[in-house]
Design a protein around this motif. Structure first.
Motif, PDB file in Angstrom:
ATOM      1  N   MET A   1       0.848  -1.180   0.000  1.00  0.00           N
ATOM      2  CA  MET A   1       0.000   0.000   0.000  1.00  0.00           C
ATOM      3  C   MET A   1       0.891   1.240   0.000  1.00  0.00           C
ATOM      4  N   ARG A   2       0.642   2.154  -0.941  1.00  0.00           N
ATOM      5  CA  ARG A   2       1.500   3.323  -1.117  1.00  0.00           C
ATOM      6  C   ARG A   2       1.127   4.461  -0.170  1.00  0.00           C
ATOM      7  N   GLY A   3       1.942   5.524  -0.218  1.00  0.00           N
ATOM      8  CA  GLY A   3       1.897   6.604   0.759  1.00  0.00           C
ATOM      9  C   GLY A   3       0.529   7.150   1.101  1.00  0.00           C
ATOM     10  N   LEU A   4      -0.210   7.635   0.089  1.00  0.00           N
ATOM     11  CA  LEU A   4      -1.521   8.207   0.369  1.00  0.00           C
ATOM     12  C   LEU A   4      -2.421   7.202   1.069  1.00  0.00           C
ATOM     13  N   SER A   5      -2.439   5.988   0.563  1.00  0.00           N
ATOM     14  CA  SER A   5      -3.332   4.974   1.124  1.00  0.00           C
ATOM     15  C   SER A   5      -2.902   4.550   2.523  1.00  0.00           C
ATOM     16  N   ARG A   6      -1.606   4.519   2.793  1.00  0.00           N
ATOM     17  CA  ARG A   6      -1.155   4.184   4.153  1.00  0.00           C
ATOM     18  C   ARG A   6      -1.671   5.211   5.155  1.00  0.00           C
ATOM     19  N   THR A   7      -1.571   6.479   4.765  1.00  0.00           N
ATOM     20  CA  THR A   7      -2.083   7.540   5.634  1.00  0.00           C
ATOM     21  C   THR A   7      -3.592   7.426   5.793  1.00  0.00           C
ATOM     22  N   ALA A   8      -4.286   7.147   4.677  1.00  0.00           N
ATOM     23  CA  ALA A   8      -5.748   7.024   4.714  1.00  0.00           C
ATOM     24  C   ALA A   8      -6.162   5.862   5.610  1.00  0.00           C
ATOM     25  N   ARG A   9      -5.482   4.732   5.498  1.00  0.00           N
ATOM     26  CA  ARG A   9      -5.822   3.580   6.336  1.00  0.00           C
ATOM     27  C   ARG A   9      -5.667   3.934   7.814  1.00  0.00           C
ATOM     28  N   ALA A  10      -4.598   4.616   8.159  1.00  0.00           N
ATOM     29  CA  ALA A  10      -4.378   5.003   9.556  1.00  0.00           C
ATOM     30  C   ALA A  10      -5.507   5.915  10.038  1.00  0.00           C
ATOM     31  N   GLU A  11      -5.959   6.827   9.177  1.00  0.00           N
ATOM     32  CA  GLU A  11      -7.045   7.740   9.553  1.00  0.00           C
ATOM     33  C   GLU A  11      -8.347   6.969   9.791  1.00  0.00           C
ATOM     34  N   VAL A  12      -8.641   6.017   8.914  1.00  0.00           N
ATOM     35  CA  VAL A  12      -9.879   5.245   9.048  1.00  0.00           C
ATOM     36  C   VAL A  12      -9.834   4.380  10.309  1.00  0.00           C
ATOM     37  N   GLU A  13      -8.700   3.742  10.560  1.00  0.00           N
ATOM     38  CA  GLU A  13      -8.582   2.908  11.759  1.00  0.00           C
ATOM     39  C   GLU A  13      -8.659   3.756  13.027  1.00  0.00           C
ATOM     40  N   GLU A  14      -8.097   4.951  12.974  1.00  0.00           N
ATOM     41  CA  GLU A  14      -8.199   5.842  14.127  1.00  0.00           C
ATOM     42  C   GLU A  14      -9.657   6.217  14.389  1.00  0.00           C
ATOM     43  N   ARG A  15     -10.403   6.462  13.303  1.00  0.00           N
ATOM     44  CA  ARG A  15     -11.817   6.787  13.480  1.00  0.00           C
ATOM     45  C   ARG A  15     -12.586   5.595  14.030  1.00  0.00           C
ATOM     46  N   PHE A  16     -12.278   4.409  13.525  1.00  0.00           N
ATOM     47  CA  PHE A  16     -12.913   3.198  14.049  1.00  0.00           C
ATOM     48  C   PHE A  16     -12.644   3.060  15.541  1.00  0.00           C
ATOM     49  N   ASN A  17     -11.397   3.223  15.950  1.00  0.00           N
ATOM     50  CA  ASN A  17     -11.048   3.078  17.362  1.00  0.00           C
ATOM     51  C   ASN A  17     -11.782   4.106  18.222  1.00  0.00           C
ATOM     52  N   ALA A  18     -12.053   5.282  17.655  1.00  0.00           N
ATOM     53  CA  ALA A  18     -12.716   6.338  18.412  1.00  0.00           C
ATOM     54  C   ALA A  18     -14.200   6.067  18.617  1.00  0.00           C
ATOM     55  N   VAL A  19     -14.823   5.370  17.685  1.00  0.00           N
ATOM     56  CA  VAL A  19     -16.287   5.215  17.749  1.00  0.00           C
ATOM     57  C   VAL A  19     -16.732   3.803  18.102  1.00  0.00           C
ATOM     58  N   ALA A  20     -15.825   2.830  18.046  1.00  0.00           N
ATOM     59  CA  ALA A  20     -16.241   1.431  18.191  1.00  0.00           C
ATOM     60  C   ALA A  20     -16.682   1.080  19.600  1.00  0.00           C
ATOM     61  N   ALA A  21     -16.153   1.783  20.592  1.00  0.00           N
ATOM     62  CA  ALA A  21     -16.436   1.406  21.980  1.00  0.00           C
ATOM     63  C   ALA A  21     -17.925   1.440  22.301  1.00  0.00           C
ATOM     64  N   SER A  22     -18.662   2.318  21.648  1.00  0.00           N
ATOM     65  CA  SER A  22     -20.087   2.451  21.943  1.00  0.00           C
ATOM     66  C   SER A  22     -20.968   1.642  20.996  1.00  0.00           C
ATOM     67  N   ALA A  23     -20.353   0.824  20.141  1.00  0.00           N
ATOM     68  CA  ALA A  23     -21.112   0.105  19.118  1.00  0.00           C
ATOM     69  C   ALA A  23     -21.333  -1.350  19.497  1.00  0.00           C
ATOM     70  N   ASP A  24     -22.366  -1.943  18.900  1.00  0.00           N
ATOM     71  CA  ASP A  24     -22.517  -3.393  18.909  1.00  0.00           C
ATOM     72  C   ASP A  24     -21.526  -3.921  17.870  1.00  0.00           C
ATOM     73  N   LEU A  25     -20.439  -4.517  18.341  1.00  0.00           N
ATOM     74  CA  LEU A  25     -19.309  -4.822  17.452  1.00  0.00           C
ATOM     75  C   LEU A  25     -19.656  -5.870  16.402  1.00  0.00           C
TER      76      LEU A  25
END
Length: 269
Positions: A1-25
């Protein structure tokens, strides 16, 4: 996975980690997988949402218009984060969302105290497929409807594995996304291990290892690598004695067969 996508993946995973705690996983995993399936089918939609030249908010609004009321708020928020990100290639967007779906299922298992079970069960199911070509063909055949495959998996695994394991195996059987089932199982297993920031070691031994042997080996590997190592153990009579361990690209061969082969190589040299 190249530069832009590596950064994008990190952003998406960070968002997941921020919102997942209150979700039905479990529900979150199912909904994110459904979005992945949608993006895999709708190539034009995937290209538009991953186009770095399009304004991020325009892409986010397109996702909201498409998915509001069809998935829960958490799955929608994660998908919006993926749409807003900048990707190097269109396929990296659904690939990342699939990874998030696996992370959600792994987090579900961890919250239930069954993440070790999920790692073991994914590994064992891969070995069952390798030993049963007829089962592998039935589950891989694109002519067999997904619903029949799901029914077969429920008959085989229902009540025998963790719910997260059945969820993950069902997803990759119904939507292998161009991979072999064995490869997909291995990929899912690595993501599950990463939830615990652990390495995965495949141990091959001539005889089954006792619990104390596994604990000593795991402690030695933990000291060697500086991280927890989850051991998947295979009995391989061809090893003759001793054991071998494969962790990523590293291979430690302490089998009698390995020593014999080393002597042969030295004599030949």
């Amino acid at each position: 996975m190249r530069g832009l996508s590596r950064t994008a993946r990190a952003e998406v995973e960070e968002r997941f980690n921020a919102v997942a705690a209150s979700a039905d996983l479990g529900t979150l995993a199912e909904e994110v997988f459904a979005v992945v399936d949608l993006f895999d089918r709708e190539h034009g939609l995937r290209r538009n949402l991953s186009d770095p030249a399009r304004p991020a908010e325009q892409k986010a609004e397109a996702v909201r218009a498409l998915l509001t009321g069809k998935v829960g708020a958490t799955a929608l928020e994660v998908t919006v984060a993926a749409a807003r990100a900048r990707w190097s290639r269109a396929g990296d967007l659904p690939d990342t969302l699939e990874r998030v779906g696996v992370m959600a299922a792994a987090a579900e298992a961890e919250s239930a105290g069954r993440i070790d079970d999920v790692e073991d069960e994914l590994f064992r199911f891969g070995r069952i497929l390798a030993a049963n070509p007829a089962l592998r063909r039935a589950l891989s055949d694109p002519a067999v409807p997904s619903e029949r495959k799901r029914d077969l998996l429920v008959a085989l695994l229902g009540g025998k594995v963790a719910p997260s394991t059945l969820r993950l195996v069902t997803q990759l059987v119904a939507h292998p996304r161009g991979r072999s089932l064995e490869t997909a199982l291995e990929e899912y297993g690595l993501i599950v291990a990463q939830i615990r920031e652990r390495l995965v070691g495949v141990v091959r031994s001539a005889v089954p290892l006792g619990e104390q042997q596994k604990q000593r080996l795991a402690a030695w590997l933990r000291a060697t690598y500086g991280r927890e190592v989850h051991l998947n153990v295979e009995v391989d009579p061809k090893a003759l004695g001793g054991f071998s361990v494969k962790i990523g690209d590293d291979y430690i061969d302490a089998t009698i067969a390995g020593r014999i082969e080393e002597v042969r190589r030295r004599l030949a040299g």
